[in-house]
Design a protein around this motif. Structure first.
Motif, PDB file in Angstrom:
ATOM      1  N   LEU A 197       0.851  -1.183   0.000  1.00 19.35           N
ATOM      2  CA  LEU A 197       0.000   0.000   0.000  1.00 19.35           C
ATOM      3  C   LEU A 197       0.891   1.239   0.000  1.00 19.35           C
ATOM      4  CD1 LEU A 197      -3.095   0.813   0.289  1.00 19.35           C
ATOM      5  CD2 LEU A 197      -2.517   1.305   2.680  1.00 19.35           C
ATOM      6  N   VAL A 198       0.570   2.215  -0.868  1.00 22.39           N
ATOM      7  CA  VAL A 198       1.322   3.468  -0.931  1.00 22.39           C
ATOM      8  C   VAL A 198       0.342   4.634  -0.927  1.00 22.39           C
ATOM      9  CG1 VAL A 198       3.191   2.369  -2.234  1.00 22.39           C
ATOM     10  CG2 VAL A 198       1.387   3.584  -3.472  1.00 22.39           C
ATOM     11  N   ASP A 199       0.856   5.817  -0.659  1.00 23.76           N
ATOM     12  CA  ASP A 199       0.062   7.045  -0.701  1.00 23.76           C
ATOM     13  C   ASP A 199       0.459   7.816  -1.953  1.00 23.76           C
ATOM     14  OD1 ASP A 199      -1.104   9.566  -0.380  1.00 23.76           O
ATOM     15  OD2 ASP A 199      -0.828   9.560   1.796  1.00 23.76           O
ATOM     16  N   LYS A 200      -0.456   7.915  -2.915  1.00 24.67           N
ATOM     17  CA  LYS A 200      -0.110   8.513  -4.202  1.00 24.67           C
ATOM     18  C   LYS A 200       0.179  10.005  -4.100  1.00 24.67           C
ATOM     19  CE  LYS A 200      -4.876   9.268  -5.847  1.00 24.67           C
ATOM     20  NZ  LYS A 200      -5.856   8.898  -6.899  1.00 24.67           N
ATOM     21  N   ARG A 201      -0.149  10.623  -2.985  1.00 25.22           N
ATOM     22  CA  ARG A 201       0.185  12.035  -2.800  1.00 25.22           C
ATOM     23  C   ARG A 201       1.682  12.241  -2.559  1.00 25.22           C
ATOM     24  NH1 ARG A 201      -4.263  12.914   1.841  1.00 25.22           N
ATOM     25  NH2 ARG A 201      -3.251  10.934   2.424  1.00 25.22           N
ATOM     26  N   ALA A 202       2.414  11.148  -2.318  1.00 26.88           N
ATOM     27  CA  ALA A 202       3.837  11.251  -1.988  1.00 26.88           C
ATOM     28  C   ALA A 202       4.727  11.359  -3.218  1.00 26.88           C
ATOM     29  CB  ALA A 202       4.268  10.057  -1.139  1.00 26.88           C
ATOM     30  N   GLY A 203       4.187  11.180  -4.418  1.00 29.38           N
ATOM     31  CA  GLY A 203       5.006  11.281  -5.626  1.00 29.38           C
ATOM     32  C   GLY A 203       4.199  10.975  -6.859  1.00 29.38           C
ATOM     33  N   GLU A 204       4.659  11.464  -8.017  1.00 28.40           N
ATOM     34  CA  GLU A 204       3.918  11.290  -9.269  1.00 28.40           C
ATOM     35  C   GLU A 204       3.909   9.837  -9.721  1.00 28.40           C
ATOM     36  OE1 GLU A 204       5.079  13.908 -12.355  1.00 28.40           O
ATOM     37  OE2 GLU A 204       4.741  15.731 -11.206  1.00 28.40           O
ATOM     38  N   ASP A 205       5.035   9.126  -9.558  1.00 25.34           N
ATOM     39  CA  ASP A 205       5.128   7.738  -9.994  1.00 25.34           C
ATOM     40  C   ASP A 205       4.837   6.833  -8.805  1.00 25.34           C
ATOM     41  OD1 ASP A 205       5.643   5.305 -11.095  1.00 25.34           O
ATOM     42  OD2 ASP A 205       7.755   5.675 -11.558  1.00 25.34           O
ATOM     43  N   VAL A 206       3.606   6.350  -8.703  1.00 25.03           N
ATOM     44  CA  VAL A 206       3.229   5.551  -7.532  1.00 25.03           C
ATOM     45  C   VAL A 206       4.008   4.240  -7.477  1.00 25.03           C
ATOM     46  CG1 VAL A 206       0.927   6.547  -7.370  1.00 25.03           C
ATOM     47  CG2 VAL A 206       1.266   4.497  -8.753  1.00 25.03           C
ATOM     48  N   ARG A 207       4.448   3.739  -8.635  1.00 20.45           N
ATOM     49  CA  ARG A 207       5.178   2.472  -8.646  1.00 20.45           C
ATOM     50  C   ARG A 207       6.561   2.595  -8.013  1.00 20.45           C
ATOM     51  NH1 ARG A 207       2.077   2.961 -13.020  1.00 20.45           N
ATOM     52  NH2 ARG A 207       0.711   1.219 -13.597  1.00 20.45           N
ATOM     53  N   ALA A 208       7.035   3.832  -7.837  1.00 21.82           N
ATOM     54  CA  ALA A 208       8.344   4.054  -7.221  1.00 21.82           C
ATOM     55  C   ALA A 208       8.248   4.324  -5.725  1.00 21.82           C
ATOM     56  CB  ALA A 208       9.051   5.223  -7.909  1.00 21.82           C
ATOM     57  N   LEU A 209       7.032   4.387  -5.191  1.00 20.59           N
ATOM     58  CA  LEU A 209       6.853   4.730  -3.783  1.00 20.59           C
ATOM     59  C   LEU A 209       7.042   3.513  -2.885  1.00 20.59           C
ATOM     60  CD1 LEU A 209       3.701   7.042  -4.051  1.00 20.59           C
ATOM     61  CD2 LEU A 209       6.114   7.721  -3.925  1.00 20.59           C
ATOM     62  N   LYS A 210       7.541   3.760  -1.688  1.00 14.55           N
ATOM     63  CA  LYS A 210       7.763   2.695  -0.719  1.00 14.55           C
ATOM     64  C   LYS A 210       6.461   2.345   0.002  1.00 14.55           C
ATOM     65  CE  LYS A 210      12.649   3.738   0.135  1.00 14.55           C
ATOM     66  NZ  LYS A 210      13.675   4.076   1.157  1.00 14.55           N
ATOM     67  N   ALA A 211       6.445   1.142   0.568  1.00 12.04           N
ATOM     68  CA  ALA A 211       5.271   0.665   1.292  1.00 12.04           C
ATOM     69  C   ALA A 211       5.017   1.507   2.538  1.00 12.04           C
ATOM     70  CB  ALA A 211       5.465  -0.792   1.688  1.00 12.04           C
ATOM     71  N   LEU A 212       3.734   1.654   2.844  1.00 14.83           N
ATOM     72  CA  LEU A 212       3.337   2.380   4.047  1.00 14.83           C
ATOM     73  C   LEU A 212       3.316   1.422   5.241  1.00 14.83           C
ATOM     74  CD1 LEU A 212       0.433   4.603   2.691  1.00 14.83           C
ATOM     75  CD2 LEU A 212       2.656   5.393   3.503  1.00 14.83           C
ATOM     76  N   GLY A 213       4.461   1.136   5.752  1.00 16.97           N
ATOM     77  CA  GLY A 213       4.595   0.397   7.001  1.00 16.97           C
ATOM     78  C   GLY A 213       3.658  -0.778   7.152  1.00 16.97           C
ATOM     79  N   ASP A 214       3.127  -0.942   8.326  1.00 15.77           N
ATOM     80  CA  ASP A 214       2.299  -2.090   8.676  1.00 15.77           C
ATOM     81  C   ASP A 214       0.834  -1.753   8.434  1.00 15.77           C
ATOM     82  OD1 ASP A 214       1.472  -4.506   9.606  1.00 15.77           O
ATOM     83  OD2 ASP A 214       1.654  -3.988  11.725  1.00 15.77           O
ATOM     84  N   THR A 215       0.412  -1.785   7.156  1.00 20.96           N
ATOM     85  CA  THR A 215      -0.957  -1.398   6.807  1.00 20.96           C
ATOM     86  C   THR A 215      -1.791  -2.569   6.313  1.00 20.96           C
ATOM     87  OG1 THR A 215      -0.121  -0.712   4.638  1.00 20.96           O
ATOM     88  CG2 THR A 215      -0.406   1.010   6.293  1.00 20.96           C
ATOM     89  N   ILE A 216      -1.193  -3.510   5.597  1.00 19.68           N
ATOM     90  CA  ILE A 216      -1.929  -4.679   5.119  1.00 19.68           C
ATOM     91  C   ILE A 216      -1.970  -5.719   6.233  1.00 19.68           C
ATOM     92  CG2 ILE A 216      -1.969  -6.546   3.424  1.00 19.68           C
ATOM     93  CD1 ILE A 216      -0.600  -4.688   1.450  1.00 19.68           C
ATOM     94  N   ASP A 217      -3.173  -6.234   6.518  1.00 20.28           N
ATOM     95  CA  ASP A 217      -3.341  -7.234   7.574  1.00 20.28           C
ATOM     96  C   ASP A 217      -3.492  -8.650   7.034  1.00 20.28           C
ATOM     97  OD1 ASP A 217      -3.298  -5.238   9.526  1.00 20.28           O
ATOM     98  OD2 ASP A 217      -5.471  -4.916   9.373  1.00 20.28           O
ATOM     99  N   SER A 218      -3.976  -8.781   5.794  1.00 18.91           N
ATOM    100  CA  SER A 218      -4.192 -10.115   5.222  1.00 18.91           C
ATOM    101  C   SER A 218      -4.129 -10.034   3.709  1.00 18.91           C
ATOM    102  CB  SER A 218      -5.544 -10.695   5.665  1.00 18.91           C
ATOM    103  OG  SER A 218      -6.610  -9.885   5.172  1.00 18.91           O
ATOM    104  N   GLY A 219      -3.803 -11.165   3.100  1.00 17.12           N
ATOM    105  CA  GLY A 219      -3.731 -11.201   1.645  1.00 17.12           C
ATOM    106  C   GLY A 219      -3.909 -12.612   1.112  1.00 17.12           C
ATOM    107  N   ILE A 220      -4.570 -12.724  -0.029  1.00 14.41           N
ATOM    108  CA  ILE A 220      -4.775 -13.998  -0.715  1.00 14.41           C
ATOM    109  C   ILE A 220      -4.394 -13.820  -2.182  1.00 14.41           C
ATOM    110  CG2 ILE A 220      -6.497 -15.659  -1.551  1.00 14.41           C
ATOM    111  CD1 ILE A 220      -5.898 -16.078   1.331  1.00 14.41           C
ATOM    112  N   LEU A 221      -3.643 -14.780  -2.730  1.00 11.80           N
ATOM    113  CA  LEU A 221      -3.340 -14.824  -4.158  1.00 11.80           C
ATOM    114  C   LEU A 221      -4.244 -15.876  -4.784  1.00 11.80           C
ATOM    115  CD1 LEU A 221      -1.671 -14.113  -6.677  1.00 11.80           C
ATOM    116  CD2 LEU A 221       0.052 -15.766  -5.901  1.00 11.80           C
ATOM    117  N   ASP A 222      -5.200 -15.417  -5.575  1.00  7.94           N
ATOM    118  CA  ASP A 222      -6.167 -16.295  -6.236  1.00  7.94           C
ATOM    119  C   ASP A 222      -5.653 -16.578  -7.642  1.00  7.94           C
ATOM    120  OD1 ASP A 222      -8.367 -17.731  -6.943  1.00  7.94           O
ATOM    121  OD2 ASP A 222      -9.797 -16.087  -6.809  1.00  7.94           O
ATOM    122  N   VAL A 223      -5.430 -17.862  -7.956  1.00  3.08           N
ATOM    123  CA  VAL A 223      -4.805 -18.243  -9.221  1.00  3.08           C
ATOM    124  C   VAL A 223      -5.757 -19.110 -10.027  1.00  3.08           C
ATOM    125  CG1 VAL A 223      -2.847 -19.392 -10.312  1.00  3.08           C
ATOM    126  CG2 VAL A 223      -2.530 -18.185  -8.135  1.00  3.08           C
TER     127      VAL A 223
END
Length: 678
Positions: A197-223
């Motif tokens: 998770l990133v905050d797009k207000r922190a820079g124009e290229d969101v793909r270059a932004l670092k993760a916002l610390g401990d924000t994601i609690d769970s995740g599933i990869l559905d294949v």
């Protein structure tokens, strides 16, 4: 005024382009021997998947209808929806039977707010169309909303059994970025998906932004696997496996690729933003996994070509490398290599790059070899007297552009001088056509001569402007009467990968002495690919605009993955296309020469900004970055090195959208018709 129609038969695509096993040093009648100066080395670096990836502010939930509790004779689905964006909330209920349902949408305060817009529409791409009902709420209350859909038992919605999807567009500042761990998509490899998770207000290229610390609690990869079965794989941030650092906010899921074919990957994550607001996000993409090939050997040779102006460079494939099969002589692939040489003083100097598409040649006891032809003027221009090595070498399969091997350095032994040795007094040549494309085949030259004669007599009977449609189109997108001396290309309702699509265009173009092209959507990528790598009558086109495109997604389309996931439930007429994802487009672009990009002119569009809501398709607007044309985001229309003709406001990608389609603008069509090559 002449109009021709050509229907492309499926048989054209059965065997692909006609390639012949050539002898070493022999030029191709089909493929260009493309090259370019050392200044372009960086343009052909294989993409780093960690800086690409998909971006999402939306979530998607699969609905399963069940008995509606106390309401006898009804079925329903209900779900809590965390909303973390204050500007707008978009809800799209995707099912062919949305009219069978009644709906309840309740905000965190317990009220049922009136939507600012309700649309019955479709998420569509080409012939694939998924009906949906969409609601838009401006300035929604943050927190958990509740969506409930109810239908009568025995209704079409109940009998169908396919249920549906709810797409939730939060349009929030906090976006999820999800990227592959590798572009080596081979059977036997472990493929990771990294999500943060990133905050797009922190820079124009969101793909270059670092993760916002401990924000994601769970995740599933559905294949969704190539055989149609599905797996749900856990994601974690514990520093094990492909997850590089524990608790850094980057969650990773891993897939063991055990079979060849197409995989749909969908990430679902949930957590809390830094201010404590709950969020959910979904990111989907499509990849194609291939059996590994034999790799390149560590040594090759340079020798005179059968054309005295060229040097031949060959590198054999190593049948034992990677424990993989060795492609057969005559099989085509795409490649790139930096050519380095030695000056008269023994200094290593960059000479040029070589690449493009080529069929493997027969190297006798060494088996199949990759071959490149290099014009000797590149050696003169660089001051090199011999070729010493290839660097940053890669080879790709031709259908999906998956890298099959890459080598940092391959030593080259030059068996004999291939050109007059450069001297300080020798004139440095200007870069010319043969240096960029290789030896022009006799058949192209003969048609060029005929074209020159007919041009002098104002005879355009064997010249044409090809009007090329896009991905899986049901009809031509153009107002055809706007064009003169034109040919309508017809390969309707088909899902073609870029190279296959290009071959279909070539089958029509080769019936003329000279052509120009106007292409829509994916047709633009296929046309650029055609001009980049294949010999065709495009070489003889006369006019200011050789290849022109409308609304072509040169940087990829985020809907490619999402529609594949929806299509796994409802079925796809055309199927999914991994060439058009963000990663697939980057892999394709890595080999496209700058010289051919300069000969492409491209137009884009996006929705009108009049009124309260701005959109081409409301449901697509929940998924795409703003602004967009209903399918392609405006910032993904750009082609480095191409001729940007502008992005036109108040137009959409295709018909049946909120604004008129880009391909129907009469004045623009007349301008293109006047300036297009033929």
């Amino acid at each position: 005024k002449t109009m021709r129609v050509f229907v492309v038969l499926a048989a054209i695509f059965a065997t692909g382009a006609v390639a012949f096993a050539r002898n070493v040093g022999e030029p191709s009648e089909l493929y260009k021997a493309v090259s370019g100066p050392p200044e372009e080395f960086a343009s052909h670096t294989l993409p780093d998947p960690s800086v690409n990836g998909e971006v999402s502010t939306y979530a998607m939930k699969k609905a399963g209808l069940s008995a509606a509790g106390a309401n006898a004779g009804q079925v329903q689905w209900s779900s809590s929806i965390p909303v973390d964006g204050e500007e707008r909330l978009t809800l799209s209920w995707v099912t062919p039977y949305y009219n069978d349902f009644s709906y309840s949408i309740v905000d965190p305060s317990g009220n049922s707010p009136k939507p600012d817009e309700v649309q019955d529409e479709a998420l569509a791409w080409g012939s694939d169309s998924f009906p949906c009902r969409t609601w838009v709420f401006t300035n929604p209350i943050l927190g958990n909303w509740t969506f409930t859909a109810t239908a009568d038992s025995g209704s079409r919605a109940d009998r169908n059994g396919d249920d549906g999807f709810l797409i939730i567009g939060t349009h929030a500042f906090h976006v999820v970025v999800s990227s592959l761990s590798t572009i080596d998509l081979h059977v036997g490899n472990t493929i990771g998906v990294h999500t943060r998770l990133v905050d797009k207000r922190a820079g124009e290229d969101v793909r270059a932004l670092k993760a916002l610390g401990d924000t994601i609690d769970s995740g599933i990869l559905d294949v969704s696997l190539p055989d149609g079965t599905e797996e749900q794989l856990p994601m974690s941030d514990d520093g094990t496996g492909l997850d590089e650092v524990a608790n850094d906010g980057i969650w990773t899921g891993s897939l063991q690729a055990t079979e060849e074919g197409k995989y749909t990957l969908s990430v679902d994550v949930a957590g809390e933003t830094p201010d404590g607001t709950e969020f959910i996000r979904t990111v989907s993409t499509v990849i194609n996994v291939l059996q590994p090939w034999a790799g390149l050997q560590q040594a090759g040779q340079a020798m005179p070509s059968t054309d005295p102006d060229f040097t031949t460079i060959i590198v054999p494939l190593n049948a034992g490398k990677n424990g993989a099969r060795q492609p057969a002589v005559g099989e085509a692939l795409r490649s790139f290599a930096q050519v380095w040489g030695l000056s008269s003083t023994g200094e290593e100097v960059p000479v040029a790059w070589v690449g493009g598409i080529g069929d493997l040649v027969d190297c006798g006891a060494q088996g199949a070899c990759v071959q490149w032809l290099l014009h000797n003027d590149w050696l003169t221009r660089s001051g090199a007297v011999s070729i010493s090595s290839l660097k940053a070498v890669w080879i790709q399969d031709l259908a999906h552009f998956v890298p099959m091997d890459s080598e940092e350095v391959i030593a080259i032994k030059q068996t004999s001088p291939s050109h007059a040795l450069a001297s300080p007094l020798q004139r440095v040549p200007d870069i010319h056509e043969a240096m960029l494309k290789g030896p022009m085949p006799r058949w192209v030259l003969e048609r060029r001569q005929r074209r020159q004669q007919s041009f002098a007599s104002n005879d355009n009977s064997n010249s044409t402007l090809l009007l090329v449609h896009g991905y899986c189109a049901a009809e031509t997108p153009y107002s055809v009467p706007d064009f003169t001396d034109a040919t309508v290309f017809k390969d309707f309702n088909q899902n073609r990968l870029v190279d296959e699509f290009a071959q279909g265009i070539m089958s029509v173009a080769n019936q003329f002495d000279s052509v120009g092209i106007l292409a829509h959507s994916q047709g633009g990528l296929a046309s650029l690919h055609l001009h980049s790598f294949y010999w065709t009558p495009l070489e003889n086109g006369k006019g200011d605009m050789l290849v022109t495109s409308y609304a072509s997604p040169y940087q990829g389309v985020p809907l490619a993955g999402l529609l594949a996931k929806i299509g796994n439930l409802f079925g796809l007429l055309c199927g999914s296309n991994d060439d058009l994802t963000y990663d697939g487009a980057k892999l394709w672009l890595s080999g496209v020469p700058e010289a051919s990009r300069k000969q492409l002119s491209y137009y884009g569009a996006h929705y009108s900004k009049k009124g309260l809501l701005h959109y081409c398709v409301l449901a697509a607007n929940a998924i795409l970055g703003w602004p967009n044309d209903g399918l392609v985001e405006a910032d993904h229309l750009h082609l480095d090195g191409g001729n940007d003709m502008g992005i036109f406001v108040g137009e959409c990608h295709s018909v049946n959208m909120h604004n008129p389609p880009i391909s129907k603008d009469h004045n623009r069509n007349l301008y293109v018709n006047q300036h297009a090559a033929r």
